[in-house]
Write a protein that holds these residues in place. Structure first.
Motif, PDB file in Angstrom:
ATOM      1  N   ASP A   1       1.433  -1.257  -0.314  1.00 36.67           N
ATOM      2  CA  ASP A   1       0.304  -0.229   0.054  1.00 36.67           C
ATOM      3  C   ASP A   1       0.869   1.153   0.098  1.00 36.67           C
ATOM      4  O   ASP A   1       2.218   1.066  -0.013  1.00 36.67           O
ATOM      5  CB  ASP A   1      -0.960   0.235   1.176  1.00 36.67           C
ATOM      6  N   GLY A   2       0.721   2.250  -0.426  1.00 39.27           N
ATOM      7  CA  GLY A   2       1.104   3.921  -0.335  1.00 39.27           C
ATOM      8  C   GLY A   2       0.000   4.307  -0.038  1.00 39.27           C
ATOM      9  O   GLY A   2      -1.616   4.749  -0.926  1.00 39.27           O
ATOM     10  N   ILE A   3       0.223   5.998   0.455  1.00 43.38           N
ATOM     11  CA  ILE A   3      -0.437   7.383   0.293  1.00 43.38           C
ATOM     12  C   ILE A   3       0.559   7.967  -0.566  1.00 43.38           C
ATOM     13  O   ILE A   3       1.527   7.977  -0.230  1.00 43.38           O
ATOM     14  CB  ILE A   3      -1.002   7.959   1.672  1.00 43.38           C
ATOM     15  N   HIS A   4      -0.122   9.061  -1.053  1.00 40.46           N
ATOM     16  CA  HIS A   4       0.632  10.547  -0.858  1.00 40.46           C
ATOM     17  C   HIS A   4      -0.130  12.021  -0.152  1.00 40.46           C
ATOM     18  O   HIS A   4      -0.821  11.593   0.668  1.00 40.46           O
ATOM     19  CB  HIS A   4       0.227  10.950  -2.197  1.00 40.46           C
ATOM     20  N   HIS A   5       1.292  12.585   0.706  1.00 41.21           N
ATOM     21  CA  HIS A   5       0.971  13.210   1.511  1.00 41.21           C
ATOM     22  C   HIS A   5       2.012  15.146   1.590  1.00 41.21           C
ATOM     23  O   HIS A   5       2.563  14.074   1.798  1.00 41.21           O
ATOM     24  CB  HIS A   5       0.877  12.854   3.076  1.00 41.21           C
ATOM     25  N   ASP A   6       1.393  15.931   1.655  1.00 39.43           N
ATOM     26  CA  ASP A   6       2.501  16.764   1.664  1.00 39.43           C
ATOM     27  C   ASP A   6       3.545  17.064   0.969  1.00 39.43           C
ATOM     28  O   ASP A   6       4.520  17.012   1.999  1.00 39.43           O
ATOM     29  CB  ASP A   6       2.549  16.942   3.366  1.00 39.43           C
ATOM     30  N   GLY A   7       2.994  16.281  -0.393  1.00 43.98           N
ATOM     31  CA  GLY A   7       4.476  15.929  -1.107  1.00 43.98           C
ATOM     32  C   GLY A   7       5.365  15.014  -0.887  1.00 43.98           C
ATOM     33  O   GLY A   7       6.338  14.836  -2.303  1.00 43.98           O
ATOM     34  N   TRP A   8       5.273  14.517  -0.120  1.00 44.27           N
ATOM     35  CA  TRP A   8       5.588  12.615   0.024  1.00 44.27           C
ATOM     36  C   TRP A   8       4.893  11.536  -0.663  1.00 44.27           C
ATOM     37  O   TRP A   8       3.557  11.614   0.080  1.00 44.27           O
ATOM     38  CB  TRP A   8       6.396  12.887   1.107  1.00 44.27           C
ATOM     39  N   PHE A   9       5.563  10.297  -1.535  1.00 44.62           N
ATOM     40  CA  PHE A   9       4.538   9.136  -1.508  1.00 44.62           C
ATOM     41  C   PHE A   9       5.182   8.468  -0.101  1.00 44.62           C
ATOM     42  O   PHE A   9       6.617   8.410  -0.029  1.00 44.62           O
ATOM     43  CB  PHE A   9       5.196   8.453  -2.318  1.00 44.62           C
ATOM     44  N   TYR A  10       4.381   7.353   0.223  1.00 43.70           N
ATOM     45  CA  TYR A  10       4.598   6.842   1.842  1.00 43.70           C
ATOM     46  C   TYR A  10       4.386   5.821   1.049  1.00 43.70           C
ATOM     47  O   TYR A  10       2.602   5.300   0.442  1.00 43.70           O
ATOM     48  CB  TYR A  10       4.242   7.174   3.115  1.00 43.70           C
ATOM     49  N   ALA A  11       4.914   4.180   1.045  1.00 40.38           N
ATOM     50  CA  ALA A  11       4.861   2.837   0.443  1.00 40.38           C
ATOM     51  C   ALA A  11       5.187   2.094   2.114  1.00 40.38           C
ATOM     52  O   ALA A  11       6.001   2.197   2.559  1.00 40.38           O
ATOM     53  CB  ALA A  11       5.391   2.858  -0.793  1.00 40.38           C
ATOM     54  N   VAL A  12       4.396   1.054   2.510  1.00 39.35           N
ATOM     55  CA  VAL A  12       4.109   0.386   3.520  1.00 39.35           C
ATOM     56  C   VAL A  12       4.549  -1.203   2.488  1.00 39.35           C
ATOM     57  O   VAL A  12       3.972  -1.289   1.956  1.00 39.35           O
ATOM     58  CB  VAL A  12       3.334   0.724   4.253  1.00 39.35           C
ATOM     59  N   ASN A  13       5.348  -1.961   3.241  1.00 41.70           N
ATOM     60  CA  ASN A  13       5.510  -3.882   2.691  1.00 41.70           C
ATOM     61  C   ASN A  13       4.343  -4.362   4.318  1.00 41.70           C
ATOM     62  O   ASN A  13       4.953  -4.007   4.947  1.00 41.70           O
ATOM     63  CB  ASN A  13       7.066  -3.961   2.904  1.00 41.70           C
ATOM     64  N   ILE A  14       5.249  -5.412   3.633  1.00 38.88           N
ATOM     65  CA  ILE A  14       3.986  -6.589   4.604  1.00 38.88           C
ATOM     66  C   ILE A  14       4.439  -6.444   5.721  1.00 38.88           C
ATOM     67  O   ILE A  14       4.070  -6.900   7.267  1.00 38.88           O
ATOM     68  CB  ILE A  14       3.548  -8.097   4.097  1.00 38.88           C
ATOM     69  N   ALA A  15       5.638  -6.221   6.368  1.00 33.98           N
ATOM     70  CA  ALA A  15       6.853  -6.122   7.182  1.00 33.98           C
ATOM     71  C   ALA A  15       6.345  -5.229   8.013  1.00 33.98           C
ATOM     72  O   ALA A  15       6.867  -5.219   9.171  1.00 33.98           O
ATOM     73  CB  ALA A  15       8.208  -7.232   7.000  1.00 33.98           C
ATOM     74  N   GLY A  16       5.361  -4.013   7.776  1.00 39.36           N
ATOM     75  CA  GLY A  16       6.013  -2.682   8.401  1.00 39.36           C
ATOM     76  C   GLY A  16       6.837  -1.576   7.802  1.00 39.36           C
ATOM     77  O   GLY A  16       7.503  -0.575   8.801  1.00 39.36           O
ATOM     78  N   THR A  17       7.729  -2.267   7.290  1.00 39.62           N
ATOM     79  CA  THR A  17       8.846  -0.839   6.590  1.00 39.62           C
ATOM     80  C   THR A  17       7.719  -0.008   6.206  1.00 39.62           C
ATOM     81  O   THR A  17       6.945  -0.671   4.933  1.00 39.62           O
ATOM     82  CB  THR A  17       9.858  -1.463   5.852  1.00 39.62           C
ATOM     83  N   ILE A  18       8.910   1.290   6.555  1.00 37.37           N
ATOM     84  CA  ILE A  18       7.740   2.709   5.735  1.00 37.37           C
ATOM     85  C   ILE A  18       8.876   2.947   5.263  1.00 37.37           C
ATOM     86  O   ILE A  18       9.741   3.795   5.647  1.00 37.37           O
ATOM     87  CB  ILE A  18       7.130   3.059   6.900  1.00 37.37           C
TER      88      ILE A  18
END
Length: 406
Positions: free
Chosen positions: A222-239
């Protein structure tokens, strides 16, 4: 005594109508546009200022191959929307974000579609993705794609033999989810795509010519975009976070493997109060050979301690997860929704596109009582295409269409 003449609503000043339209949700906005030509013209220029309540988008037999059903949680009623070609039943839905669907056509090329306005935008072709080589027949006509298996830690070494896919087969196996940075009609939008091999990330500008591979990590869900940054998370909880608005790409690892027991799908959400939330969704196989969600856990990310804090509820807020851009909304703005609940749609990694006839894993999960209820009963949707949440976007309305009650 003569009757008073009927009011000429077409003469309502445009600035007053604008002020009204800015405060309406999608169904009412479209009803206003259908009143008369003058109101339709004014509504096409209006920009909605309120947070829209998500709707459920799905296919029905009655709607046919070129239309979809849309269930409004706000009004608890269903609508039918006619869509432009190519027929929606022949596409795959890779995500929804900012009111736009990310779809894959029969050649597996990606296209954006706003189902409310009917507008469409093409994304760069599959053949520009880093892991892909086009497969041509003897006449030089594209007939498939060859995908090489490697990621950033392996490149340029190949871990597995390359796989060849037919044009329409590629989308079923390779794409997982796409998220947009903003409303594409604004003219500046970037797409983040989670894809095979190894659930990696690629990015592209809407209107651009190529996909750009980021060989940083794997197993993103999954991923989101917030305040100019993309954030992506994996199955182990790494962001991981990424910034793309400059001449180079900036990468920051926010946290590393915060989940002690990795799950098949982890979501990341920006909460209205400022925290980032991680949602762990656990599923199991039922007697009907379909994956069913049995537990959803919500964690607050503590950036100071680089750890997750389990939450027993989210108060007067609600979550929307699935193949959509994950959302956290205040119930104060959407009183029709149930507080401290997770509205979820099917998002099974292995079977979302492969098991077309299976019952879809959908419902409402009540975080404080750990029980699940139906979104609506009876369920109006077909199992194909997999239903997903859509936050309607009426800001660009040159091709505004009329909704029909089912």
């Amino acid at each position: 005594m003569e009757e008073a003449p009927s009011p000429d609503w077409s003469g309502l000043p445009a600035d007053i109508l604008h002020s009204i339209l800015e405060l309406l949700e999608c169904p009412d906005n479209l009803r206003v546009a259908a009143v008369c030509t003058a109101w339709h013209r004014t509504s096409s220029e209006a920009v909605c200022r309120i947070s829209q309540t998500p709707c459920l988008l799905y296919c029905t037999e009655a709607a046919g191959p070129s239309a979809v059903g849309m269930y409004s949680l706000l009004e608890q009623r269903a609508y039918t929307i006619s869509l432009p070609d190519p027929p929606i039943a022949g596409r795959y839905l890779i995500g929804s974000s900012h009111g736009w669907l990310i779809t894959a056509d029969e050649k597996s090329d990606l296209m954006l579609l706003n189902p409310i306005t009917g507008e469409q935008m093409r994304l760069p072709p599959v053949t520009t993705m880093h892991h892909i080589k086009p497969v041509m027949n003897g006449d030089g006509v594209l007939e498939g794609y060859e995908m090489s298996y490697y990621h950033g830690k392996l490149f340029p070494r190949i871990e597995e033999p390359a796989c060849t896919y037919q044009l329409d087969e590629y989308r079923e196996t390779v794409y997982f989810k796409a998220v947009l940075s903003s409303d594409p009609s604004s003219g500046d939008c970037t797409v983040m795509l989670i894809h095979q091999p190894y659930w990696q990330l690629s990015f592209a500008k809407v209107g651009g010519e190529t996909w750009n591979w980021i060989g940083i990590g794997t197993d993103y869900t999954d991923g989101i975009h917030h305040d100019g940054w993309f954030y992506a998370v994996n199955i182990a909880g790494t962001i991981d976070s990424f910034y793309f608005n400059g001449t180079s790409i900036i990468h920051k690892r926010i946290a590393y493997q915060m989940l002690t027991r990795p799950t098949k799908v982890v979501y990341i959400v920006q909460a209205p109060w400022g925290d980032k939330l991680l949602i762990s969704r656990k599923s199991r196989t039922t007697n009907h050979n379909t994956e069913g969600t049995f537990e959803i856990m919500v964690y607050k990310f503590d950036p100071g301690g680089k750890e997750l804090i389990k939450m027993t509820g989210i108060g007067d807020h609600v979550l929307f997860i699935g193949h959509n851009a994950s959302l956290c909304l205040p119930v104060s703005d959407h009183p029709q929704l149930m507080p401290s609940c997770v509205y979820y749609t099917d998002h099974a990694v292995e079977s979302l596109f492969e098991a077309e006839s299976n019952k879809r894993d959908m419902g409402v999960y009540h975080l404080e009582s750990n029980i699940m209820t139906n979104i609506v009963s009876p369920e109006p949707w077909m199992t194909w295409l997999p239903p997903l949440w859509l936050t309607p976007n009426t800001s660009k309305t040159s091709n505004r269409r009329t909704l029909c009650l089912e």
